[in-house]
Design an enzyme around this catalytic site. Structure first.
Site, PDB file in Angstrom:
ATOM      1  N   GLU A  73       0.722  -1.274   0.028  1.00 32.84           N
ATOM      2  CA  GLU A  73       0.017   0.074   0.074  1.00 32.84           C
ATOM      3  C   GLU A  73       0.906   1.269  -0.040  1.00 32.84           C
ATOM      4  O   GLU A  73       0.779   2.042   0.809  1.00 32.84           O
ATOM      5  CB  GLU A  73      -1.147   0.001   1.104  1.00 32.84           C
ATOM      6  CG  GLU A  73      -2.050  -1.239   1.098  1.00 32.84           C
ATOM      7  CD  GLU A  73      -3.131  -0.827   2.199  1.00 32.84           C
ATOM      8  OE1 GLU A  73      -2.984  -0.112   2.774  1.00 32.84           O
ATOM      9  OE2 GLU A  73      -4.009  -1.818   2.302  1.00 32.84           O
TER      10      GLU A  73
ATOM     11  N   GLU B 181      -5.058  -8.519   0.456  1.00 36.38           N
ATOM     12  CA  GLU B 181      -5.651  -8.308   1.786  1.00 36.38           C
ATOM     13  C   GLU B 181      -7.075  -8.149   1.659  1.00 36.38           C
ATOM     14  O   GLU B 181      -7.630  -7.336   0.562  1.00 36.38           O
ATOM     15  CB  GLU B 181      -5.228  -7.054   2.622  1.00 36.38           C
ATOM     16  CG  GLU B 181      -3.851  -7.279   3.137  1.00 36.38           C
ATOM     17  CD  GLU B 181      -3.448  -5.846   3.705  1.00 36.38           C
ATOM     18  OE1 GLU B 181      -3.981  -5.216   4.213  1.00 36.38           O
ATOM     19  OE2 GLU B 181      -2.010  -5.852   3.934  1.00 36.38           O
TER      20      GLU B 181
END
Ligand code: FCB
Length: 437
Positions: A166, A342
């Site tokens: 991320e 995720e």
């Protein structure tokens, strides 16, 4: 509802990150990361919690691998703590730190669980932060050196390498909004940090190709799904993409930044964009929720509420959003192999008198999103695997221990692990290679 079956080699996994689970912050030669420093500074994290002990995973490797086995996981995604293997960020390697990851990988292999490594999940060595951190262009070489240390140590046992977790979120929350380490709020710093993260990604991939010709390299942005509240708000969708995942994926895939309509531009040297746009083998996508936006009177996006269920983080649960997001990614950058690296939900769990955690909302969340993943594959998305976030409850950044995402409950007083009902549900999905009703 019909059965939602997956292709035979589909990878079922769960994910964690070093600072969130390991603990052992001062052991065996590890030095501080920016998250140690940030969390120990009062007021930054709920209840001033730190990752000093976290889920004590560093001392509970065997227990945690036994849990993975019990759940039937085919893969485990984890990150390396940079300050554990290179306590000063570069230079002297800490062999005790490296040994921990060698042990972990060997034990995973012994149990037929495929290790998926993430090099950077936000815990920058504090020594590097003191030298300017991601703002100092030399970090590109520091990161590449760190990547090479890991390729050399584990390259014979790992096929999947993810450079950054991320990067759109760590840069945004850490350097623009300031609620994550290192707590900076500055637009110019943010733009430059993004550029250096991207360069470090490209150079680490190039170094990896040279050392490990058979390995797979990728990057894992967070991609939520954004919808316009009304047709008039449609421009917001592209705007949010350009400021979020597009800021990472467009340089990586096309060698150019999207138009963010900002006067703040990073310093880009000649050759940088070529270095950033190395060919990669997969993208990891962290996806949790969908959002709806309207343009406010100043022309900025503003979130609107929706009559849809939410988690305890107020994240809207909308599995169709994951499908729509995957189509956007495919239409924008092409049909690249994708892993959902995720996906998961936070709820305030309790262990009941029967010794169980009946987290039926989380189980329903997984059922919805995993079914959506099956639909996406049927619609032509090249989705290769899915990782639940998270294997175990952990230190959830600025929320401390107040936000539980595990499919396994952790009692942070005793460190006792209890497989939640959602974990049992996920184990049944793995056993059946799909959602069976
Ligand atoms: C993601 C992070 C992960 C975890 C989940 C809930 O943004 O990658 O570490 O905190 O959110």
């Amino acid at each position: 509802m019909q059965n939602k079956q997956f292709p035979p080699n589909f990878i079922w996994g769960a994910a964690t990150a070093a600072y969130q689970i390991e603990g052992a912050a001062n052991e065996d030669g590890r030095k501080d990361s920016i998250w140690d420093y940030f969390s120990r500074t009062p007021g930054n994290v709920k209840n001033n919690a730190t990752g000093d002990i976290a889920a004590d995973h560093y001392h509970r490797l065997d227990t945690d691998i036994a849990l993975m086995k019990e759940l039937g996981l085919k893969a485990y995604r984890f990150s390396i703590s940079w300050p554990r293997v290179l306590p000063d960020g570069y230079g002297a390697v800490n062999n005790k730190g490296l040994d921990f990851y060698k042990r972990l990988v060997d034990k995973l292999r012994d149990n037929n669980i495929e290790p998926f490594i993430t090099l950077y999940h936000w815990d920058l060595p504090m020594a590097l932060q003191n030298a300017g951190g991601w703002l100092n262009r030399r970090i590109v070489d520091w990161f590449t050196e760190y990547a090479q240390v890991m390729y050399k140590a584990l390259g014979d046992r790992i096929t999947s390498w993810c450079t950054h977790n991320e990067p759109n979120v760590s840069s945004y929350l850490g350097y623009k909004v300031g609620i994550h380490a290192p707590g900076v709020k500055d637009d110019a710093t943010f733009a430059q940090v993004v550029h250096h993260i991207l360069l470090s990604h490209g150079d680490a991939v190039a170094a990896g190709r040279a050392m490990l010709p058979n390995a797979q390299f990728g990057i894992a942005p967070a991609i939520s799904q954004n919808y316009p509240a009304t047709e008039a708000d449609t421009p917001i969708v592209k705007m949010m993409w350009n400021h979020g995942p597009g800021l990472i994926l467009e340089p990586v895939f096309f060698g150019r930044y999207p138009d963010v309509n900002s006067s703040v531009k990073p310093i880009i040297l000649s050759g940088d964009m070529e270095r950033i746009s190395q060919k990669i083998d997969f993208i990891g996508i962290n996806h949790y929720f969908s959002m709806w936006f309207k343009l406010n009177k100043d022309g900025y996006p503003e979130r609107v509420t929706k009559d849809l269920p939410v988690t305890d983080r107020n994240w809207i649960i909308y599995p169709q959003g994951m499908i729509d997001m995957l189509h956007t990614v495919k239409n924008t950058i092409g049909n690249v192999p994708i892993y959902i690296t995720e996906n998961g939900a936070s709820y305030p769990d309790v262990v009941t008198a029967d010794g169980c955690v009946h987290d039926k909302e989380r189980a329903a969340y997984y059922k919805g999103y995993i079914s959506a993943a099956a639909d996406a594959i049927n619609q032509g998305i090249d989705l290769r695997g899915y990782f639940a976030w998270s294997l175990i409850d952990n230190f959830e950044w600025e929320m401390g221990y107040d936000s539980r995402f595990g499919i396994v409950h952790v009692d942070f007083e005793t460190q006792k692990r209890t497989v939640k009902d959602s974990g049992k549900f996920y184990a049944s999905v793995i056993r059946n290679n799909g959602v069976v009703e």
